[in-house]
Design an enzyme around this catalytic site. Structure first.
Site, PDB file in Angstrom:
ATOM      1  N   ALA A   1     -37.726   7.133  66.790  1.00  0.00           N
ATOM      2  CA  ALA A   1     -37.732   5.424  66.644  1.00  0.00           C
ATOM      3  C   ALA A   1     -37.903   4.825  68.018  1.00  0.00           C
ATOM      4  O   ALA A   1     -37.385   5.421  68.923  1.00  0.00           O
ATOM      5  CB  ALA A   1     -36.551   5.214  66.011  1.00  0.00           C
TER       6      ALA A   1
ATOM      7  N   GLY B   1     -36.450  10.304  65.155  1.00  0.00           N
ATOM      8  CA  GLY B   1     -37.395  10.117  64.050  1.00  0.00           C
ATOM      9  C   GLY B   1     -38.684  10.823  64.063  1.00  0.00           C
ATOM     10  O   GLY B   1     -39.326  11.197  63.122  1.00  0.00           O
TER      11      GLY B   1
ATOM     12  N   GLU C   1     -37.861  13.718  62.369  1.00  0.00           N
ATOM     13  CA  GLU C   1     -37.571  13.435  60.972  1.00  0.00           C
ATOM     14  C   GLU C   1     -38.984  13.344  60.206  1.00  0.00           C
ATOM     15  O   GLU C   1     -39.284  13.701  59.083  1.00  0.00           O
ATOM     16  CB  GLU C   1     -36.720  12.173  60.838  1.00  0.00           C
ATOM     17  CG  GLU C   1     -35.407  12.473  61.004  1.00  0.00           C
ATOM     18  CD  GLU C   1     -34.366  11.236  61.296  1.00  0.00           C
ATOM     19  OE1 GLU C   1     -35.035  10.509  62.052  1.00  0.00           O
ATOM     20  OE2 GLU C   1     -33.432  11.275  61.022  1.00  0.00           O
TER      21      GLU C   1
ATOM     22  N   GLU D   1     -29.936  11.694  68.524  1.00  0.00           N
ATOM     23  CA  GLU D   1     -29.383  10.376  68.414  1.00  0.00           C
ATOM     24  C   GLU D   1     -27.871  10.276  68.888  1.00  0.00           C
ATOM     25  O   GLU D   1     -27.403   9.438  69.368  1.00  0.00           O
ATOM     26  CB  GLU D   1     -29.102   9.842  66.966  1.00  0.00           C
ATOM     27  CG  GLU D   1     -30.643   9.685  66.317  1.00  0.00           C
ATOM     28  CD  GLU D   1     -31.612  10.755  66.061  1.00  0.00           C
ATOM     29  OE1 GLU D   1     -31.157  11.903  66.229  1.00  0.00           O
ATOM     30  OE2 GLU D   1     -32.555  10.654  65.370  1.00  0.00           O
TER      31      GLU D   1
END
Ligand SMILES: C/C=C/C(=O)SCCNC(=O)CCNC(=O)[C@H](O)C(C)(C)COP(=O)(O)OP(=O)(O)OC[C@H]1O[C@@H](n2cnc3c(N)ncnc32)[C@H](O)[C@@H]1OP(=O)(O)O
Length: 257
Positions: A62, A108, A111, A131
């Site tokens: 992200a 992300g 992910e 994270e």
């Protein structure tokens, strides 16, 4: 120009993330991916998809710099929910998607790769969910998908330490279908996609419909809890410190609150 390039050869669509320097998953990139799935859904000629990143990495996750523009826990929860929904759509897509991973698939980025149906990795790639290093937690279903691939013990270790594993280790754990030299990643992914594309489309579509039924039932509850926790964690002092420290290129000084 969009953040996702698209070309099609021999019934295989190649989607290339083009968001330098780190192919971070900005809100624009996520919208572009959704749009691309809409387009491909209407194109009956496409039988397999390869998803890759341009430049040094597959994706570094992200967009951390975008986090600083959000205010409330509900904003972060919505961010997590919209990413989760998009990745869920990808995982349930009727056309197989192969992630071709070089450089890094972090946060992300991993992910996203885990929501694809197959993964070809470079031996020297770094795959991880870092994270907690930022004082936050995964939010695009990483806490739910990673244990399914690597087992719970390794998932605890990877998420709690934030340390990435190599492509070689990812293959050994079953997270990747194949590990190859970085220069070969795209070719191998295309070769696999072309083998699939040589099969009949109705039989491909049936398999794509059936395999998701093997998914654990708790998954839906798990991602809802994850999105709520992702919203809550941004209310902590340490999340502010962790994100700020990344932007300022320094180590975070966590206070445990
Ligand atoms: C719900 C989902 C949550 C999440 O996904 S949270 C994010 C999780 N991801 C991460 O924590 C990864 C953070 N990035 C890194 O660890 C490193 O970076 C890399 C290992 C990917 C690469 O390291 P190196 O080769 O030393 O390059 P560099 O100078 O650190 O990065 C190049 C430029 O890319 C920007 N960048 C890297 N990752 C992100 C990101 N995730 N969001 C926004 N920007 C990112 C940097 O800041 C820098 O930019 P500039 O050249 O302007 O200084």
């Amino acid at each position: 120009m969009g953040t996702l390039a698209h070309e099609t050869n021999n019934s295989v669509a190649i989607l290339t993330i083009q968001s330098p320097p780190a192919n971070a998953l900005s809100s624009t990139l996520l919208k572009d991916l959704e749009q691309k799935l809409n387009e491909i859904e209407k194109d009956s000629a496409i039988k397999a998809i390869v998803l890759r990143g341009e430049g040094k990495f597959f994706s570094a996750g992200a967009d951390i710099k975008e986090f600083t523009s959000l205010q409330h826990a509900s904003d972060y929860q919505s961010l997590a929910e919209s990413g989760q929904q998009l990745f869920d759509r990808l995982e349930n897509f009727h056309i197989p998607v192969i992630a071709a991973i070089h450089g890094a698939a972090l946060g992300g980025g991993l992910e996203l790769a885990m929501a694809c149906h197959m993964r070809i990795v470079a031996d020297n790639a770094k795959l991880g969910l870092p994270e907690l290093t930022l004082g936050i937690i995964p939010g695009f279903a990483g806490t739910q998908r990673l244990p399914n691939y690597v087992g719970t013990a390794k998932a605890y270790e990877m998420i709690l330490t934030g340390e990435p594993i190599s492509g070689i280790e990812a293959h050994g754990l079953g997270l990747a279908n194949k590990v190859v030299d970085e220069a070969e990643v795209l070719n191998e992914a295309i070769k696999l996609a072309e083998k699939i594309a040589a099969k009949s489309k109705p039989s491909i579509s049936h398999v794509m419909h059936l395999i998701p039924f093997a998914k654990r039932e708790q998954f839906v509850d798990g991602v809802q809890e994850e999105a709520k926790a992702f919203g809550d964690i941004f209310g902590s002092e340490d999340a502010k410190e962790g994100v700020q420290a990344f932007v300022e290129k320094r180590k975070p000084n966590f206070q445990d609150k």
